[in-house]
Design an enzyme around this catalytic site. Structure first.
Site, PDB file in Angstrom:
ATOM      1  CD  GLU A 459      -1.775  -2.528   1.263  1.00  0.00           C
ATOM      2  OE1 GLU A 459      -2.621  -3.142   0.886  1.00  0.00           O
ATOM      3  OE2 GLU A 459      -0.520  -2.512   1.796  1.00  0.00           O
ATOM      4  CG  HIS A 529     -12.180  -8.639   4.954  1.00  0.00           C
ATOM      5  ND1 HIS A 529     -11.387  -9.342   5.806  1.00  0.00           N
ATOM      6  CD2 HIS A 529     -11.663  -8.339   3.677  1.00  0.00           C
ATOM      7  CE1 HIS A 529     -10.547  -9.940   4.863  1.00  0.00           C
ATOM      8  NE2 HIS A 529     -10.585  -9.555   3.722  1.00  0.00           N
TER       9      HIS A 529
END
Length: 729
Positions: A459, A529
């Site tokens: 990321e 998540h």
């Protein structure tokens, strides 16, 4: 000055120098080389004096690195190549054209041209020289350099994208981008910074893409007090990186001006040829402590310091000039005196320079040219169909329309492409992926693999490269696959992206869009998540944060995010992607919504619910039930934009209903709602008939088992009970 000394040398000094002793440096150029080295050292010494006189507030030196860095600067082209330095690069910055006065203005905290008193000393910045503003973080700038090189290659392959304005209706005032097919991007770090993940991520991408990036490692043996063997296995970074393909590698005595210059010349030539990146590992010394606040005698033995002193590049180059008969003792002293006078004069001028104005503190936090809250970003929808589209559909169509309109837009992230091995895609043998939520499906097929592509699973790599691309003129729209995994990129977002414009006093900017699926209510999303955490980013100046809840709002706000000139974190609640709530027709390719404008989802008279994201439909469901069963009329305000947010809309509603609930999915404690509740209580106290209430998730993580998930996250029944209780207060 160096020219006059060289003329005197030819007239008066014995010419014993040989070309082999000087390598490819002429006697005149070696004099110039030494002058820059000495200029750098004396600027360090002057800063140390000023710090001891309490006229500046911090000092960190370049001493011992001068030969390597002057060699790098003389091998590159200011205003042509691009430079992403770090804080030891004083000699490099002077060599490419920064002045001593510029550097000392920054040291005294004057209204210096590079930062306006906002950066510490040794943060070299110049728009004209293409010195890109560095931060105090280590290794982060390497990814910016990689992104800058990618942008240069893109413009070389798409010269039409480098042209200016696209015509009427273009709200982003593009300027022509200057590019050169053989430009090189320079970036540097100390050997300690090679332990950082961004170092390896940058080398990985530069190697893979054969980018013209010159990586320079200035190895002085110490990261503050930590010796190199504690940072690097085997104590030598060159041995660790040697198997990266497509690289030119060089390891050199960075205190030797001739060896350093030859190594830099070869490395730059390799990059310019298009063969790939280069890596120059220079062994230098640190004759002064890490910074003036440090005392290396606490952790370095005197014998080690004595050994370093024998390798001092200033003394070595002086000896070379004298030994080769290039300068006499008298000429050398004259050169030193001239430099001493130049530095002294620059210091006097810096100390007399005006200080920054307090009223300019907030200038350049955001763009002054294309403020996304401006009415120019407010357009009426012109539906292109009568079909109710999902949020996912309209994000995809908005991205498609904007890419067709603007060739500077590139999209990348993990799995966003249809297929990296696109030869099978083109043949029709593969359907293509287009993201784990299919949001970018078809974009690579329509616009090509140089505009839509997959990134490594890293990321920081995604955001860091995007910063470099955007600083160069591209418009990256990148995706972090799940908000839960954004944390490796936070360093790039908080310490680089957010303050890039502000810390450079408006000289540089990096307007990009980071799309991030966020939130829970997934029935099994669990810890990794289902995360929220938007308050962390709304607490970061310089980044706009939006979080819509309906399809047309997604389209309008995403278009504004792409066309404005600020970095934007675009939060997409993944539970809403394909829900029936919020569906709507495509509002057309010019539909935009300004940031900071809330929307009244339901009008009411008895209380106000301020919310956003996936809580909007749940609050609406609760309000409809409350009105049906108890006759209580609740007004639902969807903020849509979190930074900036629409306090005027909040105030107007609270003055009407006199009761307010702030509801969000994130944890109740320390969340975004706490700021809203505090401000409402502070500024609207006399309009309230009841305390401000907050609704959020439990102060824990989201569990996998659905009955636990339902208890943890705010549900319609929780909102219903809170509204009923508040109405009865």
């Amino acid at each position: 000055m160096a020219g006059r000394i060289a003329m005197a040398t030819r007239a008066n000094a014995p010419q014993k120098s040989s070309q082999s002793a000087l390598g490819s440096l002429s006697p005149e150029k070696l004099i110039h080389f030494f002058r820059l080295m000495y200029l750098s050292r004396k600027t360090d010494d002057r800063e140390i004096l000023l710090k001891r006189q309490q006229k500046i507030f911090f000092q960190i030196s370049c001493a011992g690195h001068e030969a390597l860095l002057v060699a790098a600067g003389l091998s590159l082209k200011p205003g042509y190549d691009w430079f992403f330095p770090y804080y030891r690069d004083r000699a490099f910055a002077l060599t490419v054209g920064q002045t001593v006065k510029d550097q000392l203005l920054q040291a005294v905290g004057a209204d210096d041209p590079g930062s306006g008193g906002r950066q510490m000393p040794s943060h070299w910045t110049s728009k004209a020289l293409r010195l890109m503003s560095p931060s105090s973080a280590t290794a982060t700038q390497l990814l910016h350099a990689v992104g800058c090189a990618e942008a240069g290659r893109y413009f070389s392959n798409h010269p039409e994208a480098a042209k200016g304005n696209y015509g009427p209706g273009d709200y982003r005032a593009f300027k022509d981008v200057d590019f050169h097919a053989d430009e090189v991007v320079y970036t540097s770090v100390g050997e300690g910074s090679t332990s950082q993940g961004e170092f390896w991520e940058a080398l990985n991408t530069a190697s893979n893409a054969k980018l013209p990036v010159l990586f320079v490692v200035e190895d002085n043996g110490y990261a503050i007090s930590t010796p190199v063997e504690a940072n690097t296995p085997g104590g030598n970074i060159s041995r660790l990186v040697a198997n990266f393909p497509n690289f030119h590698f060089a390891e050199v005595d960075g205190t030797d001006p001739i060896a350093s210059y030859e190594a830099m010349q070869e490395a730059v030539a390799y990059c310019r040829s298009g063969k790939g990146p280069a890596f120059v590992h220079g062994h230098v010394i640190r004759p002064y402590s890490h910074a003036l606040s440090d005392d290396e005698r606490w952790y370095r033995h005197p014998s080690e310091l004595d050994a370093d002193a024998l390798r001092d590049p200033i003394l070595k180059t002086e000896a070379l000039l004298l030994r080769e008969g290039i300068l006499t003792e008298e000429q050398l002293q004259r050169l030193k005196t001239e430099v001493d006078d130049e530095v002294r004069k620059a210091a006097d001028e810096a100390l007399a320079a005006p200080l920054p104005k307090i009223e300019n503190i907030t200038k350049h936090v955001y763009s002054e040219d294309l403020d996304p809250t401006d009415s120019v970003f407010s357009t009426q929808p012109k539906p292109v169909d009568a079909v109710d589209h999902t949020i996912a559909d309209l994000i995809n169509s908005t991205l498609h329309d904007e890419m067709a309109r603007d060739e500077r837009i590139v999209i990348f992230g993990e799995d966003v492409a249809d297929a990296t091995r696109d030869q099978h895609l083109k043949s029709g043998q593969l359907k293509g992926k287009g993201g784990v939520f299919k949001i970018t499906a078809g974009l690579q097929t329509d616009f090509g693999s140089d505009r839509v592509f997959n990134s490594p699973l890293a990321e920081a790599n995604i955001v860091g490269r995007a910063i470099g691309m955007a600083s160069r003129g591209l418009k990256p729209v990148v995706e972090i696959q799940f908000f839960d995994y954004i944390w490796p990129a936070v360093h790039q977002m908080r310490n680089e992206l957010s303050n890039f414009r502000w810390r450079s006093n408006g000289n540089h900017s990096s307007p990009l869009v980071i799309r991030v699926p966020i939130g829970g209510y997934l029935t099994g999303g669990s810890i990794y998540h289902s995360q929220s955490g938007e308050s962390i980013f709304t607490h970061t100046p310089g980044i706009r944060v939006v979080m819509p809840s309906s399809a047309q709002d997604f389209a309008g706000l995403l278009r504004t995010a792409i066309r404005c000139d600020d970095p934007v974190l675009f939060l997409e609640h993944k539970r809403l992607y394909r829900e029936s709530y919020g569906r709507g027709p495509n509002p057309g390719p010019e539909y935009m919504i300004p940031f900071g404008k809330a929307k009244t989802v339901k009008s009411g008279s008895d209380l106000t619910v301020i919310t956003y994201g996936a809580v909007v439909p749940r609050a609406l469901q609760a309000a409809q039930k409350l009105e049906r069963e108890k006759g209580i009329s609740a007004e639902i305000i969807d903020l849509r934009s979190l930074s900036p947010y629409d306090f005027e809309a909040i105030a107007e509603s609270v003055r009407k209903t006199n009761r307010v609930i702030v509801a969000h999915e994130d944890m109740r404690s320390w969340g975004f709602g706490a700021e809203l509740a505090a401000r409402i209580s502070d500024e609207l106290f006399h309009d309230l008939d009841a305390p401000v209430r907050r609704i959020g998730s439990m102060d824990t993580f989201v569990a996998y088992q659905p009955i636990l998930e339902d208890a943890i996250l705010p549900q319609p029944e929780h909102i219903y009970a809170a509204m009923a209780d508040l109405a009865a207060f």
